[in-house]
Motif scaffolding. Structure first.
Motif, mmCIF file in Angstrom:
data_model
loop_
_atom_site.group_PDB
_atom_site.id
_atom_site.type_symbol
_atom_site.label_atom_id
_atom_site.label_comp_id
_atom_site.label_asym_id
_atom_site.label_seq_id
_atom_site.Cartn_x
_atom_site.Cartn_y
_atom_site.Cartn_z
ATOM 1 N N ILE A 155 15.053 5.060 0.071
ATOM 2 C CA ILE A 155 14.037 4.013 0.091
ATOM 3 C C ILE A 155 14.395 2.942 1.122
ATOM 4 O O ILE A 155 13.516 2.373 1.780
ATOM 5 C CB ILE A 155 13.883 3.380 -1.305
ATOM 6 C CG1 ILE A 155 13.316 4.408 -2.289
ATOM 7 C CG2 ILE A 155 12.980 2.151 -1.267
ATOM 8 C CD1 ILE A 155 13.323 3.947 -3.738
ATOM 9 N N ASN A 156 15.683 2.697 1.276
ATOM 10 C CA ASN A 156 16.140 1.640 2.186
ATOM 11 C C ASN A 156 16.505 2.161 3.565
ATOM 12 O O ASN A 156 17.104 1.434 4.363
ATOM 13 C CB ASN A 156 17.354 0.938 1.574
ATOM 14 C CG ASN A 156 16.978 0.111 0.357
ATOM 15 O OD1 ASN A 156 16.523 -1.011 0.478
ATOM 16 N ND2 ASN A 156 17.146 0.694 -0.830
ATOM 17 N N MET A 165 0.840 -1.197 0.000
ATOM 18 C CA MET A 165 0.000 0.000 0.000
ATOM 19 C C MET A 165 0.872 1.243 0.000
ATOM 20 O O MET A 165 2.005 1.239 0.442
ATOM 21 C CB MET A 165 -0.909 0.000 1.234
ATOM 22 C CG MET A 165 -1.839 -1.198 1.307
ATOM 23 S SD MET A 165 -3.027 -1.228 -0.064
ATOM 24 C CE MET A 165 -4.004 0.188 0.349
ATOM 25 N N GLU A 166 0.283 2.362 -0.443
ATOM 26 C CA GLU A 166 1.061 3.588 -0.561
ATOM 27 C C GLU A 166 1.469 4.139 0.795
ATOM 28 O O GLU A 166 2.443 4.847 0.926
ATOM 29 C CB GLU A 166 0.257 4.643 -1.317
ATOM 30 C CG GLU A 166 1.081 5.858 -1.648
ATOM 31 C CD GLU A 166 0.339 6.811 -2.537
ATOM 32 O OE1 GLU A 166 0.872 7.913 -2.752
ATOM 33 O OE2 GLU A 166 -0.752 6.472 -3.011
ATOM 34 N N SER A 167 0.689 3.762 1.860
ATOM 35 C CA SER A 167 0.978 4.304 3.184
ATOM 36 C C SER A 167 2.338 3.876 3.702
ATOM 37 O O SER A 167 2.882 4.502 4.610
ATOM 38 C CB SER A 167 -0.120 3.865 4.161
ATOM 39 O OG SER A 167 -0.202 2.444 4.193
ATOM 40 N N ILE A 208 2.465 4.840 -8.576
ATOM 41 C CA ILE A 208 3.287 4.448 -7.429
ATOM 42 C C ILE A 208 2.400 4.104 -6.234
ATOM 43 O O ILE A 208 1.634 4.942 -5.745
ATOM 44 C CB ILE A 208 4.264 5.579 -7.032
ATOM 45 C CG1 ILE A 208 5.279 5.805 -8.148
ATOM 46 C CG2 ILE A 208 4.972 5.231 -5.728
ATOM 47 C CD1 ILE A 208 6.246 6.923 -7.865
ATOM 48 N N LYS A 209 2.501 2.863 -5.795
ATOM 49 C CA LYS A 209 1.749 2.422 -4.619
ATOM 50 C C LYS A 209 2.620 1.626 -3.653
ATOM 51 O O LYS A 209 2.371 1.614 -2.457
ATOM 52 C CB LYS A 209 0.551 1.571 -5.043
ATOM 53 C CG LYS A 209 -0.539 2.344 -5.789
ATOM 54 C CD LYS A 209 -1.712 1.442 -6.115
ATOM 55 C CE LYS A 209 -2.858 2.244 -6.743
ATOM 56 N NZ LYS A 209 -2.476 2.866 -8.013
ATOM 57 N N THR A 210 3.619 0.940 -4.169
ATOM 58 C CA THR A 210 4.474 0.102 -3.340
ATOM 59 C C THR A 210 5.941 0.460 -3.575
ATOM 60 O O THR A 210 6.284 1.229 -4.478
ATOM 61 C CB THR A 210 4.269 -1.389 -3.661
ATOM 62 O OG1 THR A 210 4.689 -1.632 -5.006
ATOM 63 C CG2 THR A 210 2.803 -1.772 -3.519
ATOM 64 N N GLU A 211 6.782 -0.144 -2.765
ATOM 65 C CA GLU A 211 8.216 0.089 -2.889
ATOM 66 C C GLU A 211 8.740 -0.411 -4.230
ATOM 67 O O GLU A 211 9.665 0.164 -4.804
ATOM 68 C CB GLU A 211 8.935 -0.611 -1.733
ATOM 69 C CG GLU A 211 10.376 -0.193 -1.566
ATOM 70 C CD GLU A 211 10.992 -0.778 -0.311
ATOM 71 O OE1 GLU A 211 11.699 -1.808 -0.426
ATOM 72 O OE2 GLU A 211 10.769 -0.214 0.778
#
Length: 653
Positions: free
Chosen positions: A145-146, A1-3, A98-101
């Motif tokens: 991101i990481n 999920m985007e959250s 864009i919703k996930t990593e």
């Protein structure tokens, strides 16, 4: 999920994509770039307003609309320009998904492709530095991101360290890895980068328009001394046919006949010429070229032609002589270079007669005509008046104001009236010397036209009537800065106050010109041929030896980098571990021995239970050690603080 995606990561990514795509504003049609900007702004808003993200049906409609705009602007989706636009629009559309990593990684990799596409348009050093910077930003996005708590400066620092660690291996691959030349049919059309300069037709006033352009045409570096300033004629097209107003090339001579053998005399000049991309297949060599690369050919007018790479920046090696004899003239050439559109007027014939053109030898008439230009109040100007329907007569008898093309065409016209074969030659004259790099820069402002007359036992001989009116044009460099700033012909680089005010700009330009020249020669033009020459100088002559060198070099660099990186890490770990072991020895004196496999936290809790009075010191020492040993983010003063705590702990014994 985007959250699960941190908003700071999205902001960082979108800003990076904006930087990457910004230079394409000059390459992508306005409607397409506006579409990209709209979609990017939409995605920015959706960072905080997730409900505004489009659903799959709206996204489908946006995709169809974008493809239609793309097709309308490029009439297709193939080719360099259309392909670049397709990637840019696809990148913008992907942002809305864009919703996930995983989506973040896909967008990031697509952005790397868009960044590299800049080199299809510009390959200068500024663009290379800019792309290196945006690649660091993209890499920093991956770092963010990481990261559990993304921080911009920390991510950029990590990314820059990674990039600079990779540079040595990148340089080795660039120098040693075999350069694979793509088949010509696979090359992108590079006509977009071609620069317009001299054309295949000449009208009085046409070259004067180039006199206000500082656009670079080519650079020349001589192996020894430069030829005299008044001999630096860079030969281009030859204009033999005229309708009375316009002079043009004779096409059939370029297609069906090669140049006659020339008798070269005097000093020879060896030089390397780097030609910028042009929209013509002409190569401007020092008049007269004796040896040149096999890829070129010399046509019947002694002009060098390169039909293969006219839209590419290319480097050539030449040998030229400034003294030569072209020998005989054929009957066809004689007729071509005596051609007139109609019977000459009585005024023109009277002028030729007045200067003994019908009675005296050609050399006598030539000198008389040059003296006429010099003594009869003729003027040299970048902005001559319009010449009307009879440009030759108006120039000679009315205005007497003109540029080099006026003097050259009038000179040749009068020669032909006197039955002397003559023609106009276009090209460049002079060039500004760059003392930092030791090379000449020839720009459009150096465009020039002169005359050639065929003389018995001498062949085609150059005469420049401009030199009779403005000898400084030939003897001195053109002050391009002042000429562009004022629109007035100027040949004395540092003579006036205005010129002095521009001197610092000239010095800065020379410095940049030297940097750019080195970049173009050793990086952009490092093709398979140049690589072979460079490696041969080191004794590397075959593909097997190249791969041995490549493997050994990369292995050596990797070993050194690994040793530096691991050594620093080990030094940091060893120091903190030594200090903690010292702490454990101190505790052993209190009867508290750290057991094998016991964690730092458990050991700390056991000490607190058995010796409560030491709890505060033990907790602080354990906390600092854990941060130094196991956490990536520690304070610079932690090591000193740990030493201080241990010292005080000793006092508390």
């Amino acid at each position: 999920m985007e959250s699960i995606i941190h908003p700071r990561v999205l902001i960082f990514l979108l800003l990076a994509i904006g930087l990457i795509t910004l230079p394409h504003i000059n390459h992508i049609p306005g409607p397409l770039f506006a579409t990209f900007s709209f979609l990017l702004a939409w995605r920015f808003i959706c960072i905080w307003k997730i409900k505004y993200l489009p659903n799959k049906w709206m996204l489908l409609l946006l995709t169809i609309a974008a493809v239609l705009i793309l097709y309308n602007q490029h009439q297709g989706i193939l080719g360099r320009d259309a392909g670049t636009s397709l990637f840019v629009i696809a990148l913008a559309l992907k942002l809305l998904e864009i919703k996930t990593e995983r989506d973040l990684y896909l967008v990031n990799y697509l952005a790397f492709i868009v960044a590299s596409s800049q080199f299809l348009y510009q390959q200068n050093i500024l663009m290379a530095v800019y792309i290196l910077f945006v690649c660091c930003v993209l890499l920093a996005t991956l770092v963010s991101i990481n990261s559990q708590k993304p921080e911009v400066l920390a991510a950029l620092k990590t990314a820059m360290i990674i990039v600079f660690q990779a540079l040595p291996i990148s340089l080795l691959l660039f120098v040693l890895f075999p350069r694979l030349e793509a088949p010509r049919w696979m090359l992108f059309d590079q006509q977009h980068s071609a620069k317009t300069g001299l054309t295949d037709s000449l009208e009085p006033g046409a070259i004067s328009q180039l006199g206000l352009s500082d656009e670079l045409v080519f650079r020349v570096k001589f192996t020894a001394e430069l030829p005299p300033a008044n001999k630096r004629y860079w030969r281009g097209p030859v204009y033999s046919y005229t309708d009375g107003k316009r002079w043009t090339e004779i096409k059939r001579s370029r297609k069906h006949k090669t140049a006659e053998k020339i008798d070269y005399k005097g000093d020879q000049y060896h030089y390397t010429l780097m030609m910028e991309a042009q929209d013509k297949d002409w190569v401007f060599a020092l008049d007269m070229p004796a040896s040149f690369p096999q890829a070129l050919r010399k046509n019947a007018d002694y002009q060098l032609i390169n039909p293969a790479n006219k839209h590419q920046r290319t480097e050539y090696k030449f040998t030229s002589y400034i003294q030569y004899n072209t020998g005989r003239i054929t009957e066809t050439e004689r007729k071509q270079n005596l051609q007139l559109p109609a019977e000459a007027s009585d005024k023109l014939k009277q002028l030729v007669k007045q200067l003994n053109g019908f009675e005296q030898p050609a050399e006598v008439f030539i000198q008389a005509l040059l003296a006429h230009f010099r003594n009869e109040n003729f003027h040299y100007t970048l902005r001559p008046p319009l010449m009307g329907e009879k440009p030759i007569e108006n120039f000679l008898f009315a205005s007497r104001y003109g540029f080099c093309s006026h003097y050259a065409t009038a000179f040749v016209y009068l020669m032909r009236i006197a039955d002397i074969p003559a023609r106009v030659v276009g090209g460049y004259q002079g060039g500004e010397f760059n003392p930092l790099g030791g090379f000449l820069e020839i720009k459009q402002a150096n465009a020039h036209a002169w005359a050639e007359v065929w003389l018995k036992n001498k062949g085609w001989v150059r005469f420049d009537p401009t030199a009779a009116v403005a000898p400084e044009r030939i003897e001195q460099d053109v002050n391009i800065d002042l000429q562009i700033a004022t629109g007035i012909v100027n040949f004395s680089p540092m003579f006036t106050d205005a010129s002095k005010a521009l001197s610092w700009m000239k010095q800065a330009r020379q410095l940049w010109g030297n940097v750019d020249y080195s970049w173009q020669r050793w990086v952009i033009n490092y093709n398979s041929e140049n690589q072979a020459q460079f490696l041969s100088s080191w004794g590397i002559d075959d593909i097997k030896t190249i791969f041995y060198w490549l493997l050994c070099s990369i292995g050596s660099v990797t070993t050194v980098l690994a040793w530096i990186i691991l050594r620093k890490k080990q030094q940091k770990q060893d120091e903190e571990l030594i200090l903690y072991l010292l702490f454990c020895k101190k505790m052993a004196k209190f009867g508290l021995v750290k057991q094998a496999g016991e964690t730092v936290q458990n050991f700390s809790l056991r000490i607190q239970k058995q010796r409560p009075e030491l709890s505060e010191k033990v907790i602080e020492i354990s906390r600092i050690y854990t941060r130094l040993r196991y956490e990536r983010k520690y304070k610079e003063g932690d090591m000193q603080l740990l030493k201080k705590q241990l010292s005080e702990f000793k006092l508390a014994k």
